[in-house]
Design an enzyme around this catalytic site. Sequence first.
Site, PDB file in Angstrom:
ATOM      1  N   GLU A 423       0.798  -1.211   0.000  1.00 54.02           N
ATOM      2  CA  GLU A 423       0.000   0.000   0.000  1.00 54.02           C
ATOM      3  C   GLU A 423       0.838   1.272   0.000  1.00 54.02           C
ATOM      4  O   GLU A 423       0.742   2.103   0.896  1.00 54.02           O
ATOM      5  CB  GLU A 423      -0.981  -0.028   1.180  1.00 54.02           C
ATOM      6  CG  GLU A 423      -1.916  -1.208   0.997  1.00 54.02           C
ATOM      7  CD  GLU A 423      -3.052  -1.276   2.002  1.00 54.02           C
ATOM      8  OE1 GLU A 423      -2.803  -1.073   3.193  1.00 54.02           O
ATOM      9  OE2 GLU A 423      -4.177  -1.555   1.573  1.00 54.02           O
ATOM     10  N   GLU A 502      -3.927 -10.622   0.309  1.00 51.24           N
ATOM     11  CA  GLU A 502      -4.746 -10.542   1.521  1.00 51.24           C
ATOM     12  C   GLU A 502      -6.165 -10.921   1.129  1.00 51.24           C
ATOM     13  O   GLU A 502      -6.672 -10.495   0.095  1.00 51.24           O
ATOM     14  CB  GLU A 502      -4.745  -9.126   2.119  1.00 51.24           C
ATOM     15  CG  GLU A 502      -3.381  -8.715   2.629  1.00 51.24           C
ATOM     16  CD  GLU A 502      -3.338  -7.272   3.150  1.00 51.24           C
ATOM     17  OE1 GLU A 502      -4.372  -6.752   3.626  1.00 51.24           O
ATOM     18  OE2 GLU A 502      -2.253  -6.682   3.062  1.00 51.24           O
TER      19      GLU A 502
HETATM   20  C1  GAL Z   1      -4.988  -4.020   4.069  1.00 54.64           C
HETATM   21  C2  GAL Z   1      -3.599  -3.774   4.562  1.00 54.64           C
HETATM   22  C3  GAL Z   1      -3.309  -4.487   5.849  1.00 54.64           C
HETATM   23  C4  GAL Z   1      -4.443  -4.262   6.809  1.00 54.64           C
HETATM   24  C5  GAL Z   1      -5.716  -4.738   6.212  1.00 54.64           C
HETATM   25  C6  GAL Z   1      -6.907  -4.492   7.086  1.00 54.64           C
HETATM   26  O1  GAL Z   1      -5.388  -3.030   3.222  1.00 54.64           O
HETATM   27  O2  GAL Z   1      -2.646  -4.143   3.612  1.00 54.64           O
HETATM   28  O3  GAL Z   1      -2.100  -3.999   6.373  1.00 54.64           O
HETATM   29  O4  GAL Z   1      -4.547  -2.907   7.081  1.00 54.64           O
HETATM   30  O5  GAL Z   1      -5.967  -4.036   5.038  1.00 54.64           O
HETATM   31  O6  GAL Z   1      -6.809  -5.028   8.330  1.00 54.64           O
END
Ligand code: GAL
Length: 991
Positions: A423, A502
Amino acid sequence: MPSPDTSYVSDPTPGRGALRAARSWLHSDAPSLSLNGPWRFRLSPTARAAEDFAAEGFDDAGWDSIPVPSHWVLQGDGAHGRPIYTNVQFPFPIDPPHVPDENPTGDYRRHVELPAAWSDAERVVLRFDGVESLFRVWVNGEEIGGASGSRLAHEFDVTSAVRPGDNVVAVRVHQWSAASYVEDQDQWWLPGIFRDVTLLARPAGGVEDVWLRAGFDDGQGRIEPEVTAGASAFPVTLRLPELGVEQVWASPADVTPFDVGAVQPWSAEVPRLYDVTVSTAAETVALRVGFRTVEIRGDRFLVNGRRVVFHGMNRHETHPVRGRVFDEEHARADLARMKRFNVNAIRTSHYPPHPRLLDLADELGFWVVLECDLETHGFDAVGWAGNPSDDPAWREAYLDRVRRTVERDKNHPSIVLWSLGNEAGTGSNLAAMSAWVHARDTGRPVHYEGDHTGAYTDVYSRMYASVPEVRQIGTDGSRAPLLNCTPAQGARQRTKPFLLCEYAHAMGNGPGALDQYEALVHEHPRLHGGFVWEWRDHGIATTTADGTPYFAYGGDFGEVVHDGNFVMDGMLLSDDVPTPSLYEFKAVVQPLRLAFDGDELVVTSLRHSADTSDLRFHWRVEHDGALVDAGELDVPVLAPGGSARVPLPPVPVAKDAETWLTVDVALAAATAWADQGHVLATAQLDRSAARPAPAVRPRTDWRPSEGTLTLGIAEFTGGSLTRLAGRPVTGPRLELFRAPTDNDEGASTEVEESDASIAGISNAALWRRDGLDRLTTRRVAVERAADALRTVDRVSAANSGLWVTVETLWSLEGDELELRVETAPSSGWPTVWPRIGIRFELPDGAAPVDGADWFGLGPLESYPDSLRAARTGRFTAGVRELSVAYARPQETGHRSALRQLTLTSAGTGVVRIAALPDARGRRPGFTLARHTPQQIARAAHPYQLPESATSHLIIDAAQHGLGSRACGPDVWPDFALRPESRTIRLRLAAG
Ligand code: GAL
């Protein structure tokens, strides 16, 4: 004394002074001295504190002592400031590269005794493995240099400053610096020297660096060596005793690739390592080499020629007491736990972990995505204006970060992808990082999720894409537009392997739909799985003013800006307790597919490289959860991807009970991460004979009723239950509310599959608006018939014209008491409902209800979109064990598909409840808890739940799914609970 020039604090330049080039973190026999331990410490509120402390003779007697490694905000009980939690937000004004004058600055001092023998050393090097965020170092009063890059290693040449005997090392650490703008990861801000500090004696003729690229092809191993050493260090000898390999290189020109013959490859499943030494006359370096070849072929990501599916976790370094300070024993136990839960991959979100973590990953076996320490997410708030990722002034800082990342860890076979960061928007500095990695390491592809169009990375990566979107990415010929891509860019992305860096945001109770994501991976080979967000909660152990312990999240330390409990989104609670979601994950990604086909079991191995000779297949038959027979299945050894059909054992089918066959796949022998008998995969087959539920007996003799009434074990006043089996009970009352989960509170706009009308508004807000948490009742009728009682209630909320009619029928059916509840909503209910249930209150008394014994789904909680870990069986649990201690109290404890439930008091049954299926065969679930949903919803932390000895039993005809809308998609429509009529039918008896 004039205040020092602190302009360097705002300088993006990553290092200064005698800072050395990055190299591998090696296990060497050259002498070293750990500088871990107590240091003298002083905290100043600004960066401008006098620098006199760096002088050798400075009197630090009045200073505190602090351990290194540690974070100062986690030391001294608040005397050194407090942790700050933010996700995206910067906890300081967005004024790059400047930071506020209020800049907590920690000065450290210690003495170190240099052994006389070190005078032989050619150089003395001082290494810092992690300092947040910017530091400067002095030795014996001489300034050596400085560096930033919190989770990266920095080495300084201190040869000219040290002397035999006593030396003084002084370090100044600033919490905020220009580097803070590129370290905006979603985590606690935790300043200090938090990793090891080591003094290294570098011998003349030593091995400065070594890189052994160990490839595997067609059963053969090959090593491409790179040795960094002065000419005088030669000859250099590489020994790999297990393979009888000895290479003696007389000069640097001799260091060329060589074959080692037949080897066993390294993989996450079979992490075969070979011990290697690389020696000069002066130094020996020990490495553990794993032979493997990483390759992208078309849209496939392959290791040793076979496609990899990541069943991964995003792993932060976080501990409730130590913060990001590494503890090897804890890390090893943590990784062993991952293995037991079928996790095969780790993304080191969002920075390189302690270097030893990679040794453990090599040894235990994980596919690792090693991520650089880089995130600039806070620039999102200003439309990415001034984002360092596209600003030439930051180019060197970016390159320095990625060099330090790759060079430190390049020897690890577990690392199969380099990730540029997280990010950080997009821009030329990221592209430059990627180019540097490509030039330096041709053996590993480059990942960065923020490269949405695929301009400089090798795999297509996304976070939190919905199931339909992932399907579209996996489908050949799909023209559906991809995020931020033109059609041509989208086409480019579809030529690459895809992974979800993620997904499945594991905040609080949830996520749902893990199985839907997993199914796609097996349908579309382009999809290579993903990494759950995230492995563990980041709670910090603290206490309330009166000493009650709890795990703190954002806001608990009085932060000016913070992001609340968004840091509590792991599959493990802060104290290492796995949540039900981790069991769900384990079941969904189990490495064997077990399917029943007639009288056969079809076993398919989904493994990458291990065969199944390490596994045993156990079966058992249960009648209503009671064991009747068990044995072992003879399954041939399967190669990866192989399949076999084996006959099932004869299953005795009961007439008056359910008959279930369960197959467990267990480890035949103990491994480094689990005991013998550890179960990796399970499947169940329902062989029950059909047993229709008794028909409802029609009654016509209803007449109005008043006063008291006894029906078998139940006593009523005015139509309301007062006692059951001789104990006070109230209820049943309609319960439509659940204490909102973090997903219920999610207000994302990603609801297209479910209901666009709620985009941007959480379900929880709508439930509160409609008053589901504050229902009131108006009794419309009380009637009795022979051996029966009927009430009709109209249930609705203040200022609402909507209602639910609840008809409650009690009747004696033989020697059993039947309760039938018919709920019927008025028209016009606009939203999903959290549940359709009835609640009983079982007050504290002589023998309070404190446990449950049930036959149904268990042992853990389950919800409509998270049912894969649940199996049909008989289970027992105390009332407190039935709830999960989520960091923020919320809905928990629902057990689905109940058949029989015995409420117990100190292990003795007090009430027996049989749940009959409804007309469509659906069975209710139950929840037994010390608190009502309304009480739970009012607590921000577990300690805020009132003391209670009353038990609350909720029988739910239905529950809404979980989804993952805290950060991702809402509940899939199939599992969303729309207002509808339901029937709950129970048979009750004493004891
Ligand atoms: C993503 C980010 C993580 C965390 C997650 C939400 O966007 O890469 O670090 O913030 O969202 O918990």
